[in-house]
Design a protein around this motif. Structure first.
Motif, PDB file in Angstrom:
ATOM      1  N   PHE A 223     -24.917 -18.114 -32.863  1.00 10.22           N
ATOM      2  CA  PHE A 223     -23.578 -17.546 -32.727  1.00 10.22           C
ATOM      3  C   PHE A 223     -22.595 -18.592 -32.216  1.00 10.22           C
TER       4      PHE A 223
ATOM      5  N   TRP B 162     -21.680 -20.934 -34.999  1.00  2.90           N
ATOM      6  CA  TRP B 162     -20.754 -20.264 -35.916  1.00  2.90           C
ATOM      7  C   TRP B 162     -19.370 -20.150 -35.287  1.00  2.90           C
TER       8      TRP B 162
ATOM      9  N   TRP C 126     -19.586 -13.930 -39.463  1.00  2.00           N
ATOM     10  CA  TRP C 126     -20.812 -14.107 -38.686  1.00  2.00           C
ATOM     11  C   TRP C 126     -22.034 -13.645 -39.469  1.00  2.00           C
TER      12      TRP C 126
END
Length: 103
Positions: free
Chosen positions: A52, A55, A68
Motif C-alpha cells: 500500500f 502504491w 489500489w
C-alpha cells in the motif's frame, strides 16, 4: 524519532519495476484504511503495508495511475531496498577465504 522513510521496489507482473521512497504521509494513509492497522500492529500486516505504501507513494508522485485494487492485483512483490544496494552484498562475497587446513 526514527525516520519514516521507506525505500521500496515494486515488481509488477509484466516485470516492470518501480523504485520509490514512501514516507510518513503514505504510512498514515495506510493506517486509516479499513484494512490498515496501527504502527504497533504493523508487523502483522507488513506485506500489505509495504504494498500500500509503495502504491500510495507512486500515485502521490504521479508515476502510476492505477487504483489500489488494480495495483494490488498486478503487483508481484514489494521489497524494502537497503540504503545502499552494495551493502546488501557482503564485502567478502567473492573471496571464499582460506581453504581448510589439510590433514
Amino acid at each position: 524519532m526514527a525516520t519514516s522513510r521507506f525505500e521500496l521496489r515494486a515488481v509488477m507482473e509484466d516485470e516492470t519495476t518501480y523504485d520509490v521512497v514512501a514516507d510518513q504521509r503514505d504510512a498514515a494513509r495506510f493506517e486509516v484504511q479499513d484494512f490498515g492497522c496501527s504502527a504497533r500492529e504493523l508487523m502483522s500486516r507488513v506485506a500489505t503495508a509495504y504494498r500500500f505504501m509503495a502504491w500510495s507513494a507512486l500515485t502521490r508522485r504521479g508515476e502510476i495511475k492505477l487504483k489500489w485494487t488494480e495495483f494490488d492485483a498486478t503487483c508481484v512483490e514489494v521489497i524494502d531496498m537497503p540504503d545502499d544496494e552494495e551493502s546488501a552484498v557482503p564485502a567478502d562475497a567473492e573471496d571464499p577465504g582460506q581453504p581448510a587446513p589439510s590433514a
